[in-house]
Write a protein that holds these residues in place. Structure first.
Motif, PDB file in Angstrom:
ATOM      1  N   LEU A  54       6.306  15.003  26.314  1.00  0.00           N
ATOM      2  CA  LEU A  54       7.729  14.782  26.565  1.00  0.00           C
ATOM      3  C   LEU A  54       8.058  14.942  28.045  1.00  0.00           C
ATOM      4  CD1 LEU A  54       9.379  16.744  23.605  1.00  0.00           C
ATOM      5  CD2 LEU A  54       9.402  14.266  23.932  1.00  0.00           C
ATOM      6  N   THR A  55       8.849  14.038  28.575  1.00  0.00           N
ATOM      7  CA  THR A  55       9.350  14.190  29.939  1.00  0.00           C
ATOM      8  C   THR A  55      10.548  15.131  29.924  1.00  0.00           C
ATOM      9  OG1 THR A  55      10.911  12.348  29.794  1.00  0.00           O
ATOM     10  CG2 THR A  55       8.647  11.817  30.438  1.00  0.00           C
ATOM     11  N   ARG A  56      10.983  15.526  31.094  1.00  0.00           N
ATOM     12  CA  ARG A  56      12.142  16.415  31.169  1.00  0.00           C
ATOM     13  C   ARG A  56      13.389  15.715  30.628  1.00  0.00           C
ATOM     14  NH1 ARG A  56       9.015  17.859  35.705  1.00  0.00           N
ATOM     15  NH2 ARG A  56       8.601  20.102  35.820  1.00  0.00           N
ATOM     16  N   TRP A  57      13.545  14.437  30.924  1.00  0.00           N
ATOM     17  CA  TRP A  57      14.719  13.719  30.434  1.00  0.00           C
ATOM     18  C   TRP A  57      14.691  13.603  28.918  1.00  0.00           C
ATOM     19  CZ3 TRP A  57      19.457  12.727  30.908  1.00  0.00           C
ATOM     20  CH2 TRP A  57      20.065  11.664  30.209  1.00  0.00           C
ATOM     21  N   SER A 225      24.355  18.628  35.229  1.00  0.00           N
ATOM     22  CA  SER A 225      23.589  17.749  34.334  1.00  0.00           C
ATOM     23  C   SER A 225      22.828  16.706  35.144  1.00  0.00           C
ATOM     24  CB  SER A 225      24.535  17.054  33.353  1.00  0.00           C
ATOM     25  OG  SER A 225      25.331  16.105  34.047  1.00  0.00           O
ATOM     26  N   PRO A 226      21.751  16.142  34.595  1.00  0.00           N
ATOM     27  CA  PRO A 226      21.012  15.088  35.320  1.00  0.00           C
ATOM     28  C   PRO A 226      21.889  13.887  35.665  1.00  0.00           C
ATOM     29  CG  PRO A 226      19.714  15.904  33.484  1.00  0.00           C
ATOM     30  CD  PRO A 226      21.072  16.519  33.348  1.00  0.00           C
ATOM     31  N   GLU A 227      22.800  13.513  34.758  1.00  0.00           N
ATOM     32  CA  GLU A 227      23.665  12.358  35.027  1.00  0.00           C
ATOM     33  C   GLU A 227      24.574  12.612  36.226  1.00  0.00           C
ATOM     34  OE1 GLU A 227      23.362  12.470  30.429  1.00  0.00           O
ATOM     35  OE2 GLU A 227      23.264  13.855  32.113  1.00  0.00           O
ATOM     36  N   SER A 236      25.100   6.602  41.103  1.00  0.00           N
ATOM     37  CA  SER A 236      24.876   5.868  39.855  1.00  0.00           C
ATOM     38  C   SER A 236      24.212   6.797  38.848  1.00  0.00           C
ATOM     39  CB  SER A 236      23.974   4.653  40.107  1.00  0.00           C
ATOM     40  OG  SER A 236      23.547   4.092  38.877  1.00  0.00           O
ATOM     41  N   TRP A 237      24.499   6.571  37.548  1.00  0.00           N
ATOM     42  CA  TRP A 237      23.842   7.335  36.484  1.00  0.00           C
ATOM     43  C   TRP A 237      22.439   6.802  36.181  1.00  0.00           C
ATOM     44  CZ3 TRP A 237      26.957   9.490  31.792  1.00  0.00           C
ATOM     45  CH2 TRP A 237      27.998  10.307  32.253  1.00  0.00           C
ATOM     46  N   ALA A 244      16.396  14.553  36.535  1.00  0.00           N
ATOM     47  CA  ALA A 244      15.903  15.596  35.626  1.00  0.00           C
ATOM     48  C   ALA A 244      14.540  16.111  36.072  1.00  0.00           C
ATOM     49  CB  ALA A 244      15.825  15.046  34.204  1.00  0.00           C
ATOM     50  N   GLU A 245      13.654  15.211  36.510  1.00  0.00           N
ATOM     51  CA  GLU A 245      12.338  15.621  36.980  1.00  0.00           C
ATOM     52  C   GLU A 245      12.448  16.467  38.241  1.00  0.00           C
ATOM     53  OE1 GLU A 245       9.315  15.205  35.583  1.00  0.00           O
ATOM     54  OE2 GLU A 245      10.337  14.317  33.859  1.00  0.00           O
ATOM     55  N   ALA A 246      13.306  16.069  39.152  1.00  0.00           N
ATOM     56  CA  ALA A 246      13.441  16.791  40.416  1.00  0.00           C
ATOM     57  C   ALA A 246      14.092  18.162  40.228  1.00  0.00           C
ATOM     58  CB  ALA A 246      14.257  15.961  41.404  1.00  0.00           C
TER      59      ALA A 246
END
Length: 317
Positions: A54-57, A225-227, A236-237, A244-246
């Motif tokens: 699973l990725t972070r996102w 939040s990542p967004e 931009s979203w 999320a990764e960073a």
């Protein structure tokens, strides 16, 4: 029917085939037990492979899964004789923040947490889990009540953030959260905090100062939040995955950074697939930490709590 996320499509396809195979067996009376067993093994293996990669996102997406258990679900499954308490004794009751005394395997605890809704009407009623100032003041009132009767406190964190509306700011949103932070450091009773879904910004931190801060396996905890991070950095979203990764916001990231004290393992595939098992695991973990903390004096707990949070973000050469 269960809800599947985009990256769960291969699992969804296999489970759809499994359902068709079982229906075929019922209508034709043909023995397909071996084929069913092989397909079930394949589903388990695929879920394990998916969970390990699973990725972070993707973990952020799991934390928001519509079938995921919320605070009241955990209370129903973990507690007996739950008595919900209402109101901050200043403005009104806030449905986005729930709490009350309950019996957890013979141990009386004060449980407090943010509550989201399952459908449109409930989401509006609960304000999508975003508490107003009166929600945080209610939470503090209940914590002080627990301290008065010398009962441990458990907080369940699941919010996209404190409500950012004008009326919330007019009633002192920042002051309410700041006061919670100050008062929670000095609570004389054991405090166990658990991120069960989203842990965003000061809205999460307002009930997250504890002797033990835990995260479920597929949750996130961050100042933003990542967004929203993507919106600020890239206007931009569309770059939420990179954000999320960073940001490194998952439970493993938080534990490696020593920002949380432990990770609670979820059932294979996520907490949304087995509410009962998840609740049993969480209850056992919470009671274990409470038992350890009860061996300490109030002064020792307060000093350790302060030292832990003061050490965060400190670097030495």
């Amino acid at each position: 029917m269960p809800t599947y996320l985009d990256f769960e499509k291969p699992v969804a396809d296999l489970e759809s085939k499994l359902i068709e195979l079982k229906k075929l067996a019922e209508t034709t009376q043909v023995d397909v037990s071996e084929a069913v067993a092989r397909l079930e093994d394949s589903i388990i293996q695929l879920r394990q492979d998916t969970a390990h990669n699973l990725t972070r996102w993707q973990r952020v997406q799991l934390s928001r899964h519509p079938d995921r258990p919320y605070t009241l679900d955990y209370i129903e499954l973990m507690c007996e004789e739950f008595i919900e308490l209402h109101g901050d004794r200043t403005v009104r009751d806030d449905p986005a923040m729930v709490g009350g005394f309950c019996n957890m395997d013979g141990q009386t605890v004060m449980v407090i947490g943010q509550q989201k809704g399952r459908n449109t009407k409930q989401r509006q009623q609960r304000n999508f889990g975003m508490a107003n100032p009166e929600g945080y003041r209610k939470a503090l009132r209940l914590m002080l009540l627990a301290q008065k009767f010398n009962k441990p406190i458990v907080t369940l964190i699941d919010t996209p953030g404190a409500f950012p509306g004008l009326e919330a700011e007019e009633r002192g949103q920042g002051e309410a959260i700041a006061r919670n932070l100050k008062e929670m450091f000095m609570l004389k009773v054991p405090v166990v905090c658990v991120v069960i879904g989203e842990g965003a910004s000061g809205g999460a931190l307002g009930i997250a100062i504890g002797d033990r801060v835990l995260m479920l396996e597929n949750t996130w905890y961050s100042v933003i939040s990542p967004e929203n991070c993507s919106t600020i950095l890239w206007r931009s979203w569309n770059f939420k995955e990179q954000a999320a990764e960073a940001m490194k916001i998952t439970a493993k990231d938080m534990q490696m950074a020593r920002l949380v004290d432990g990770i609670v393992e979820e059932p294979l595939g996520g907490a949304h697939l087995d509410h009962k098992t998840m609740a049993e695991t969480l209850k056992k973990t919470i009671l274990g930490h409470i038992k350890e903390l009860q061996q300490l004096t109030p002064e020792e707990r307060i000093n350790q709590r302060i030292d832990k949070f003061c050490a965060m973000g400190v670097f030495s050469e």
